[in-house]
Design a protein around this motif. Structure first.
Motif, PDB file in Angstrom:
ATOM      1  N   VAL A   6       0.841  -1.205   0.000  1.00 16.66           N
ATOM      2  CA  VAL A   6       0.000   0.000   0.000  1.00 16.66           C
ATOM      3  C   VAL A   6       0.872   1.250   0.000  1.00 16.66           C
ATOM      4  O   VAL A   6       0.623   2.214  -0.744  1.00 16.66           O
ATOM      5  CB  VAL A   6      -0.954  -0.003   1.217  1.00 16.66           C
ATOM      6  CG1 VAL A   6      -1.598   1.373   1.411  1.00 16.66           C
ATOM      7  CG2 VAL A   6      -2.037  -1.065   1.044  1.00 16.66           C
ATOM      8  N   ARG A   7       1.915   1.249   0.834  1.00 15.42           N
ATOM      9  CA  ARG A   7       2.828   2.404   0.859  1.00 15.42           C
ATOM     10  C   ARG A   7       3.541   2.582  -0.473  1.00 15.42           C
ATOM     11  O   ARG A   7       3.772   3.699  -0.936  1.00 15.42           O
ATOM     12  CB  ARG A   7       3.832   2.243   2.002  1.00 15.42           C
ATOM     13  CG  ARG A   7       3.233   2.526   3.375  1.00 15.42           C
ATOM     14  CD  ARG A   7       4.261   2.478   4.483  1.00 15.42           C
ATOM     15  NE  ARG A   7       4.512   1.126   4.936  1.00 15.42           N
ATOM     16  CZ  ARG A   7       5.681   0.520   4.921  1.00 15.42           C
ATOM     17  NH1 ARG A   7       6.745   1.143   4.421  1.00 15.42           N
ATOM     18  NH2 ARG A   7       5.822  -0.708   5.377  1.00 15.42           N
ATOM     19  N   ILE A  25       1.277   4.309  -2.827  1.00 14.01           N
ATOM     20  CA  ILE A  25       1.212   5.748  -2.565  1.00 14.01           C
ATOM     21  C   ILE A  25       2.412   6.472  -3.171  1.00 14.01           C
ATOM     22  O   ILE A  25       2.282   7.548  -3.760  1.00 14.01           O
ATOM     23  CB  ILE A  25       1.147   6.026  -1.045  1.00 14.01           C
ATOM     24  CG1 ILE A  25      -0.199   5.533  -0.477  1.00 14.01           C
ATOM     25  CG2 ILE A  25       1.334   7.510  -0.743  1.00 14.01           C
ATOM     26  CD1 ILE A  25      -0.282   5.607   1.039  1.00 14.01           C
ATOM     27  N   ARG A  26       3.592   5.858  -3.069  1.00 11.67           N
ATOM     28  CA  ARG A  26       4.823   6.550  -3.433  1.00 11.67           C
ATOM     29  C   ARG A  26       5.303   6.310  -4.872  1.00 11.67           C
ATOM     30  O   ARG A  26       5.997   7.160  -5.425  1.00 11.67           O
ATOM     31  CB  ARG A  26       5.944   6.128  -2.480  1.00 11.67           C
ATOM     32  CG  ARG A  26       5.754   6.552  -1.044  1.00 11.67           C
ATOM     33  CD  ARG A  26       5.967   8.026  -0.840  1.00 11.67           C
ATOM     34  NE  ARG A  26       7.299   8.480  -1.279  1.00 11.67           N
ATOM     35  CZ  ARG A  26       7.800   9.667  -1.002  1.00 11.67           C
ATOM     36  NH1 ARG A  26       7.080  10.546  -0.312  1.00 11.67           N
ATOM     37  NH2 ARG A  26       9.007  10.008  -1.422  1.00 11.67           N
ATOM     38  N   THR A  27       4.985   5.157  -5.464  1.00 10.75           N
ATOM     39  CA  THR A  27       5.498   4.894  -6.812  1.00 10.75           C
ATOM     40  C   THR A  27       4.892   5.870  -7.819  1.00 10.75           C
ATOM     41  O   THR A  27       3.690   6.126  -7.788  1.00 10.75           O
ATOM     42  CB  THR A  27       5.176   3.452  -7.265  1.00 10.75           C
ATOM     43  OG1 THR A  27       3.778   3.196  -7.054  1.00 10.75           O
ATOM     44  CG2 THR A  27       5.994   2.451  -6.497  1.00 10.75           C
ATOM     45  N   PRO A  28       5.711   6.417  -8.738  1.00  7.66           N
ATOM     46  CA  PRO A  28       5.212   7.405  -9.684  1.00  7.66           C
ATOM     47  C   PRO A  28       4.251   6.841 -10.719  1.00  7.66           C
ATOM     48  O   PRO A  28       3.313   7.522 -11.146  1.00  7.66           O
ATOM     49  CB  PRO A  28       6.489   7.933 -10.351  1.00  7.66           C
ATOM     50  CG  PRO A  28       7.504   6.855 -10.145  1.00  7.66           C
ATOM     51  CD  PRO A  28       7.165   6.214  -8.848  1.00  7.66           C
ATOM     52  N   ALA A  53      -1.653 -11.291  -4.042  1.00  6.35           N
ATOM     53  CA  ALA A  53      -2.729 -10.359  -3.689  1.00  6.35           C
ATOM     54  C   ALA A  53      -2.154  -9.127  -2.997  1.00  6.35           C
ATOM     55  O   ALA A  53      -2.591  -7.993  -3.251  1.00  6.35           O
ATOM     56  CB  ALA A  53      -3.750 -11.049  -2.781  1.00  6.35           C
ATOM     57  N   ALA A  54      -1.154  -9.349  -2.131  1.00  7.16           N
ATOM     58  CA  ALA A  54      -0.492  -8.213  -1.475  1.00  7.16           C
ATOM     59  C   ALA A  54       0.216  -7.345  -2.513  1.00  7.16           C
ATOM     60  O   ALA A  54       0.159  -6.113  -2.460  1.00  7.16           O
ATOM     61  CB  ALA A  54       0.517  -8.725  -0.439  1.00  7.16           C
ATOM     62  N   PHE A  55       0.876  -7.971  -3.471  1.00  7.47           N
ATOM     63  CA  PHE A  55       1.586  -7.253  -4.527  1.00  7.47           C
ATOM     64  C   PHE A  55       0.618  -6.376  -5.323  1.00  7.47           C
ATOM     65  O   PHE A  55       0.897  -5.213  -5.615  1.00  7.47           O
ATOM     66  CB  PHE A  55       2.263  -8.265  -5.459  1.00  7.47           C
ATOM     67  CG  PHE A  55       3.345  -7.694  -6.325  1.00  7.47           C
ATOM     68  CD1 PHE A  55       4.673  -7.736  -5.925  1.00  7.47           C
ATOM     69  CD2 PHE A  55       3.045  -7.134  -7.556  1.00  7.47           C
ATOM     70  CE1 PHE A  55       5.680  -7.228  -6.729  1.00  7.47           C
ATOM     71  CE2 PHE A  55       4.044  -6.622  -8.370  1.00  7.47           C
ATOM     72  CZ  PHE A  55       5.364  -6.665  -7.955  1.00  7.47           C
ATOM     73  N   PHE A  56      -0.534  -6.937  -5.654  1.00  5.40           N
ATOM     74  CA  PHE A  56      -1.523  -6.210  -6.470  1.00  5.40           C
ATOM     75  C   PHE A  56      -2.182  -5.069  -5.701  1.00  5.40           C
ATOM     76  O   PHE A  56      -2.762  -4.170  -6.300  1.00  5.40           O
ATOM     77  CB  PHE A  56      -2.589  -7.179  -6.984  1.00  5.40           C
ATOM     78  CG  PHE A  56      -3.473  -6.594  -8.053  1.00  5.40           C
ATOM     79  CD1 PHE A  56      -2.951  -6.239  -9.290  1.00  5.40           C
ATOM     80  CD2 PHE A  56      -4.825  -6.401  -7.821  1.00  5.40           C
ATOM     81  CE1 PHE A  56      -3.754  -5.698 -10.285  1.00  5.40           C
ATOM     82  CE2 PHE A  56      -5.645  -5.864  -8.807  1.00  5.40           C
ATOM     83  CZ  PHE A  56      -5.109  -5.514 -10.043  1.00  5.40           C
ATOM     84  N   ALA A  57      -2.091  -5.093  -4.358  1.00 10.96           N
ATOM     85  CA  ALA A  57      -2.681  -4.014  -3.558  1.00 10.96           C
ATOM     86  C   ALA A  57      -2.073  -2.661  -3.906  1.00 10.96           C
ATOM     87  O   ALA A  57      -2.731  -1.622  -3.802  1.00 10.96           O
ATOM     88  CB  ALA A  57      -2.506  -4.303  -2.065  1.00 10.96           C
ATOM     89  N   GLY A 107      -4.094  -1.244  -6.747  1.00 14.85           N
ATOM     90  CA  GLY A 107      -5.381  -0.714  -6.299  1.00 14.85           C
ATOM     91  C   GLY A 107      -5.215   0.615  -5.601  1.00 14.85           C
ATOM     92  O   GLY A 107      -6.037   1.530  -5.764  1.00 14.85           O
ATOM     93  N   THR A 108      -4.155   0.744  -4.795  1.00 18.69           N
ATOM     94  CA  THR A 108      -3.872   2.005  -4.102  1.00 18.69           C
ATOM     95  C   THR A 108      -3.557   3.105  -5.102  1.00 18.69           C
ATOM     96  O   THR A 108      -4.045   4.236  -4.986  1.00 18.69           O
ATOM     97  CB  THR A 108      -2.688   1.834  -3.135  1.00 18.69           C
ATOM     98  OG1 THR A 108      -2.980   0.776  -2.218  1.00 18.69           O
ATOM     99  CG2 THR A 108      -2.427   3.120  -2.360  1.00 18.69           C
ATOM    100  N   LYS A 109      -2.743   2.785  -6.098  1.00 23.00           N
ATOM    101  CA  LYS A 109      -2.390   3.759  -7.131  1.00 23.00           C
ATOM    102  C   LYS A 109      -3.618   4.178  -7.936  1.00 23.00           C
ATOM    103  O   LYS A 109      -3.792   5.365  -8.250  1.00 23.00           O
ATOM    104  CB  LYS A 109      -1.327   3.157  -8.049  1.00 23.00           C
ATOM    105  CG  LYS A 109      -0.919   4.029  -9.237  1.00 23.00           C
ATOM    106  CD  LYS A 109      -0.282   5.319  -8.775  1.00 23.00           C
ATOM    107  CE  LYS A 109       1.009   5.076  -8.027  1.00 23.00           C
ATOM    108  NZ  LYS A 109       1.643   6.322  -7.550  1.00 23.00           N
ATOM    109  N   ALA A 110      -4.490   3.226  -8.258  1.00 23.99           N
ATOM    110  CA  ALA A 110      -5.692   3.532  -9.037  1.00 23.99           C
ATOM    111  C   ALA A 110      -6.622   4.481  -8.289  1.00 23.99           C
ATOM    112  O   ALA A 110      -7.329   5.284  -8.901  1.00 23.99           O
ATOM    113  CB  ALA A 110      -6.434   2.249  -9.388  1.00 23.99           C
TER     114      ALA A 110
END
Length: 438
Positions: A94-95, A98-101, A233-237, A240-243
């Motif tokens: 999730v973090r 938030i941070r990945t461009p 599933a954790a990886f894909f989160a 979802g956060t970025k979207a």
């Protein structure tokens, strides 16, 4: 003198002497977070609940029920440990979202090289292939139980075609998803009630928190970890956060209303599945069932003969609903890995999703004469083979100082992350040894 004063530029964050660094602004925002109402916090629910719902599918139910039926309460500890580790890996993801461009895989390519990012996307895709087997078998068996005498393989084909249609006709998805959530919720409610009505031995269940490995339980343990510590599933989160364009100021609230409850809730449900199965099928002296009809007996203390029907409907709902996010995630990350875009709408993503659905049908048909329980448990166990790479990449990227800034991993998060990585690595090695040894 007044001319000199008036000619001086105003002190603003954007110019000269009044400039404030980006990190300073972030620290100020972090110390003075925006206060949100209860309803605004609920709006942050999303990626982790999706990951949790993805976990609570037919593979999860099958391995948990088989654990309770075959080994009583002895394997509850596997669920507790897996859930705890899943919380921390999902939080890292999730973090990163938030941070990945752009996307996590794109950031991996930038930081660790193109081929590392390609390997990550292919890893998620391969795990999605394994999960597709459980989803395909589960949806077919669930409907075959509802309509006695019908062919599970026929229903698997029908369900797969239905999922493909839903993905093409997006307007239908929202309605179908809500109906399936209601069905799965009914089954979850029955598990909760059954956990008390079936009068389990809570003292023995408490002892199940102590790690022990019964004889012959390793494959089942690996399957339990594969479904409950679902690293794909954790990886894909992060996607979802970025979207949802989440910001750093929302991180704390996301953790409270989404990450922790979204992962812990299915973990609790899975532990209750083991408790109910142990109480109904193990403590009574009934041997571990070889068919889903035996597992369906777990709802008899609550609903009598109707319990089998509720179980079948809920099992179908969990399988069918998991088919959709599984093929979308696998196709999307494959597309991103191959540089075709981090979207489910790309041609590569659609072809990847179609292949995942076709793979589920092919394996179901090829092993139609085998025990569905054994097939699902084996498929879930195989997901562990690709998990160490994804876990390592999440941990490494979450420690990237330039990328993560103030959301970089703390030491204790790294400790738990490494424990998770070592766990799945050890299980994958053990599984490989078992496969080679036959």
């Amino acid at each position: 003198m007044s001319d000199r004063i008036t000619s001086r530029p105003p002190a603003t964050p954007a110019t000269g002497h009044g400039r404030i660094s980006t990190e300073t602004v972030r620290s100020i925002v972090g110390k003075n977070p925006v206060r949100r109402t209860f309803w605004r916090r609920l709006a942050l629910i999303g990626p982790a609940f999706v990951a949790g719902a993805w976990q609570f599918g037919p593979g999860n139910l099958t391995t948990a029920m088989n654990a309770g039926a075959g080994y009583g309460y002895a394997l509850i500890w596997v669920i507790i440990v897996s859930t705890l580790l899943m919380v921390f890996l999902t939080d890292m993801s999730v973090r990163l979202g938030i941070r990945t461009p752009v996307s996590l895989i794109s950031s991996i390519k930038d930081s660790l090289g193109r081929w590392t990012g390609v390997a990550a996307g292919i890893g998620v895709f391969l795990i999605a292939l394994c999960f597709s087997v459980g989803n395909a078998v589960g949806s077919g068996v669930g409907l075959a139980m509802l309509i006695p005498g019908s062919s599970p393989v026929m229903w698997t084909v029908i369900c797969t075609v239905a999922v493909a249609t839903i993905l093409l006709m997006k307007g239908i998805y929202g309605i179908v998803e809500k109906a399936l959530i209601v069905i799965v919720a009914i089954m979850a409610f029955c598990f909760i009630v059954s956990a008390f009505v079936s009068n389990p031995d809570w003292a023995a269940a408490g002892l199940g928190l102590i790690p022990v490995v019964p004889d012959g339980a390793w494959l089942l343990i690996i399957g339990l970890v594969g479904t409950n510590f679902s690293i794909n599933a954790a990886f894909f989160a992060s996607y979802g956060t970025k979207a949802r364009a989440r910001s750093e100021s929302e991180y704390r609230d996301i953790t409270i209303v989404d990450t922790i409850p979204g992962i812990v809730a299915p973990g609790i449900m899975t532990a209750l599945v083991i408790v109910v199965s142990a109480s109904v099928l193990f403590d009574t002296g009934t041997p571990a069932p070889g068919a889903f009809v035996g597992l369906a007996r777990i709802f008899e203390p609550v609903a009598g003969p109707v319990g089998t029907w509720i179980f079948a409907l809920g099992f179908f709902g969990s399988a069918f609903s998991s088919m959709i996010p599984n093929c979308i995630a696998g196709g999307t990350l494959l597309s991103d890995a191959l540089g075709r875009g981090a979207s489910a709408e790309t041609i590569t993503a659609r072809l990847g999703s179609a292949f995942i659905l076709a793979f589920g049908i092919a394996i179901t048909v090829a092993f139609a004469g085998s025990s569905p329980i054994e097939l699902i448990v084996l498929a879930q166990a195989l997901t562990v083979l690709f998990a160490p790479l994804l876990a390592a990449l999440i941990i490494i990227m979450a420690n990237n100082r330039a990328l993560m800034g103030p959301l970089r991993n703390r030491w204790w998060q790294n400790v738990l992350g490494v424990v998770g990585f070592v766990s799945v690595l050890a299980l994958s090695i053990r599984l490989l040894i078992s496969i080679v040894a036959g």
